[in-house]
Motif scaffolding. Structure first.
Motif, PDB file in Angstrom:
ATOM      1  N   ARG A   1       0.831  -1.205   0.000  1.00 53.85           N
ATOM      2  CA  ARG A   1       0.000   0.000   0.000  1.00 53.85           C
ATOM      3  C   ARG A   1       0.866   1.255   0.000  1.00 53.85           C
ATOM      4  NH1 ARG A   1      -5.282   1.632   1.084  1.00 53.85           N
ATOM      5  NH2 ARG A   1      -5.431   3.580   2.232  1.00 53.85           N
ATOM      6  N   ALA A   2       1.961   1.225   0.748  1.00 59.01           N
ATOM      7  CA  ALA A   2       2.868   2.373   0.783  1.00 59.01           C
ATOM      8  C   ALA A   2       3.480   2.634  -0.590  1.00 59.01           C
ATOM      9  CB  ALA A   2       3.954   2.139   1.828  1.00 59.01           C
ATOM     10  N   VAL A   3       3.883   1.570  -1.277  1.00 61.20           N
ATOM     11  CA  VAL A   3       4.460   1.719  -2.614  1.00 61.20           C
ATOM     12  C   VAL A   3       3.421   2.280  -3.578  1.00 61.20           C
ATOM     13  CG1 VAL A   3       5.376   0.440  -4.599  1.00 61.20           C
ATOM     14  CG2 VAL A   3       6.248  -0.029  -2.304  1.00 61.20           C
ATOM     15  N   VAL A   4       2.193   1.777  -3.494  1.00 57.49           N
ATOM     16  CA  VAL A   4       1.126   2.279  -4.368  1.00 57.49           C
ATOM     17  C   VAL A   4       0.860   3.751  -4.088  1.00 57.49           C
ATOM     18  CG1 VAL A   4      -1.340   2.093  -4.861  1.00 57.49           C
ATOM     19  CG2 VAL A   4       0.059   0.036  -4.762  1.00 57.49           C
ATOM     20  N   GLN A   5       0.852   4.155  -2.826  1.00 57.18           N
ATOM     21  CA  GLN A   5       0.631   5.556  -2.493  1.00 57.18           C
ATOM     22  C   GLN A   5       1.743   6.440  -3.054  1.00 57.18           C
ATOM     23  OE1 GLN A   5      -0.099   5.225   1.865  1.00 57.18           O
ATOM     24  NE2 GLN A   5      -1.700   6.712   1.401  1.00 57.18           N
ATOM     25  N   VAL A   6       2.976   5.994  -2.939  1.00 57.25           N
ATOM     26  CA  VAL A   6       4.101   6.781  -3.457  1.00 57.25           C
ATOM     27  C   VAL A   6       4.005   6.901  -4.969  1.00 57.25           C
ATOM     28  CG1 VAL A   6       6.601   6.804  -3.785  1.00 57.25           C
ATOM     29  CG2 VAL A   6       5.651   6.306  -1.535  1.00 57.25           C
ATOM     30  N   VAL A   7       3.737   5.791  -5.652  1.00 54.34           N
ATOM     31  CA  VAL A   7       3.645   5.822  -7.114  1.00 54.34           C
ATOM     32  C   VAL A   7       2.488   6.719  -7.561  1.00 54.34           C
ATOM     33  CG1 VAL A   7       3.145   4.421  -9.156  1.00 54.34           C
ATOM     34  CG2 VAL A   7       4.790   3.618  -7.472  1.00 54.34           C
ATOM     35  N   CYS A   8       1.322   6.561  -6.939  1.00 55.25           N
ATOM     36  CA  CYS A   8       0.162   7.379  -7.338  1.00 55.25           C
ATOM     37  C   CYS A   8       0.375   8.855  -7.014  1.00 55.25           C
ATOM     38  CB  CYS A   8      -1.098   6.863  -6.653  1.00 55.25           C
ATOM     39  SG  CYS A   8      -1.634   5.268  -7.267  1.00 55.25           S
ATOM     40  N   GLY A   9       0.952   9.157  -5.862  1.00 55.05           N
ATOM     41  CA  GLY A   9       1.243  10.549  -5.523  1.00 55.05           C
ATOM     42  C   GLY A   9       2.232  11.178  -6.480  1.00 55.05           C
TER      43      GLY A   9
ATOM     44  N   VAL B   1       1.707  18.928  -4.583  1.00 52.66           N
ATOM     45  CA  VAL B   1       0.746  18.044  -5.244  1.00 52.66           C
ATOM     46  C   VAL B   1       1.058  16.594  -4.905  1.00 52.66           C
ATOM     47  CG1 VAL B   1      -0.079  17.200  -7.475  1.00 52.66           C
ATOM     48  CG2 VAL B   1       0.164  19.644  -7.101  1.00 52.66           C
ATOM     49  N   GLY B   2       2.338  16.225  -4.895  1.00 44.96           N
ATOM     50  CA  GLY B   2       2.713  14.872  -4.515  1.00 44.96           C
ATOM     51  C   GLY B   2       2.351  14.551  -3.082  1.00 44.96           C
ATOM     52  N   CYS B   3       2.477  15.544  -2.221  1.00 44.22           N
ATOM     53  CA  CYS B   3       2.226  15.344  -0.798  1.00 44.22           C
ATOM     54  C   CYS B   3       0.733  15.297  -0.472  1.00 44.22           C
ATOM     55  CB  CYS B   3       2.900  16.464  -0.019  1.00 44.22           C
ATOM     56  SG  CYS B   3       2.956  16.232   1.747  1.00 44.22           S
ATOM     57  N   PHE B   4      -0.047  16.207  -1.027  1.00 39.91           N
ATOM     58  CA  PHE B   4      -1.449  16.335  -0.643  1.00 39.91           C
ATOM     59  C   PHE B   4      -2.440  15.912  -1.718  1.00 39.91           C
ATOM     60  CE2 PHE B   4       0.797  19.663   1.805  1.00 39.91           C
ATOM     61  CZ  PHE B   4       0.603  19.114   3.063  1.00 39.91           C
ATOM     62  N   GLY B   5      -1.966  15.599  -2.906  1.00 42.87           N
ATOM     63  CA  GLY B   5      -2.865  15.286  -4.014  1.00 42.87           C
ATOM     64  C   GLY B   5      -3.768  14.090  -3.760  1.00 42.87           C
ATOM     65  N   LEU B   6      -3.215  13.013  -3.197  1.00 37.74           N
ATOM     66  CA  LEU B   6      -4.032  11.826  -2.937  1.00 37.74           C
ATOM     67  C   LEU B   6      -5.080  12.096  -1.873  1.00 37.74           C
ATOM     68  CD1 LEU B   6      -1.579   8.804  -3.079  1.00 37.74           C
ATOM     69  CD2 LEU B   6      -3.384   9.412  -4.658  1.00 37.74           C
ATOM     70  N   ARG B   7      -4.734  12.845  -0.842  1.00 39.81           N
ATOM     71  CA  ARG B   7      -5.719  13.176   0.210  1.00 39.81           C
ATOM     72  C   ARG B   7      -6.861  14.011  -0.357  1.00 39.81           C
ATOM     73  NH1 ARG B   7      -5.341   9.603   3.978  1.00 39.81           N
ATOM     74  NH2 ARG B   7      -3.266   9.500   4.836  1.00 39.81           N
ATOM     75  N   LEU B   8      -6.525  14.989  -1.170  1.00 38.48           N
ATOM     76  CA  LEU B   8      -7.581  15.813  -1.767  1.00 38.48           C
ATOM     77  C   LEU B   8      -8.466  14.987  -2.697  1.00 38.48           C
ATOM     78  CD1 LEU B   8      -5.598  19.081  -2.519  1.00 38.48           C
ATOM     79  CD2 LEU B   8      -7.262  18.679  -0.695  1.00 38.48           C
ATOM     80  N   THR B   9      -7.856  14.047  -3.401  1.00 37.57           N
ATOM     81  CA  THR B   9      -8.630  13.162  -4.269  1.00 37.57           C
ATOM     82  C   THR B   9      -9.570  12.287  -3.443  1.00 37.57           C
ATOM     83  OG1 THR B   9      -6.846  13.138  -5.877  1.00 37.57           O
ATOM     84  CG2 THR B   9      -8.460  11.381  -6.047  1.00 37.57           C
ATOM     85  N   MET B  10      -9.078  11.777  -2.322  1.00 39.18           N
ATOM     86  CA  MET B  10      -9.924  10.952  -1.449  1.00 39.18           C
ATOM     87  C   MET B  10     -11.086  11.757  -0.865  1.00 39.18           C
ATOM     88  SD  MET B  10      -6.882   8.672   0.340  1.00 39.18           S
ATOM     89  CE  MET B  10      -7.704   8.624   1.894  1.00 39.18           C
ATOM     90  N   ILE B  11     -10.821  12.997  -0.477  1.00 35.26           N
ATOM     91  CA  ILE B  11     -11.881  13.860   0.060  1.00 35.26           C
ATOM     92  C   ILE B  11     -12.921  14.145  -1.016  1.00 35.26           C
ATOM     93  CG2 ILE B  11     -12.357  16.199   0.882  1.00 35.26           C
ATOM     94  CD1 ILE B  11      -9.619  16.019   2.357  1.00 35.26           C
TER      95      ILE B  11
END
Length: 109
Positions: A34-42, A73-83
């Motif tokens: 999951r960590a690797v997927v988060q890094v790649v997607c971010g 964007v790399g740091c917060f992009g996934l969180r904003l997408t989840m929200i």
């Protein structure tokens, strides 16, 4: 290829990956997968979304500013997408109905 352009692109890639790694490093994820997927997607979000944001909102910005945007964007992009996804899941139908009513003119009877 221009050496400065190559360096700038490498710098932006490094900023994107660094921004994507930060939330994973600060979080307490149990799964490495999951960590690797988060890094790649971010990183992918930062690589593809940050240049569009920079071109639209800051067309003449220097490489340092572009790297900062890529990092954020790399740091917060996934969180904003989840929200946004949760908002769409929970209230998407009512928001869509209000937009349709506003555009098409709702029933005033």
């Amino acid at each position: 290829m221009d050496t400065m352009l190559l360096f700038t692109r490498f710098w932006l890639l490094l900023a994107a990956i660094g921004g994507a790694v930060l939330p994973v490093a600060l979080g307490n994820e149990a799964s490495r997968r999951r960590a690797v997927v988060q890094v790649v997607c971010g990183a992918m979000m930062a690589i593809f979304l940050a240049p569009a944001l920079e071109r639209h909102f800051m067309p003449e910005s220097p490489a340092e500013i572009q790297a900062g945007v890529s990092f954020l964007v790399g740091c917060f992009g996934l969180r904003l997408t989840m929200i946004a996804q949760r908002l769409i899941d929970n209230r998407g139908e009512s928001i869509a109905n209000r937009m349709i009513d506003r555009i098409a003119g709702g029933d005033n009877s």
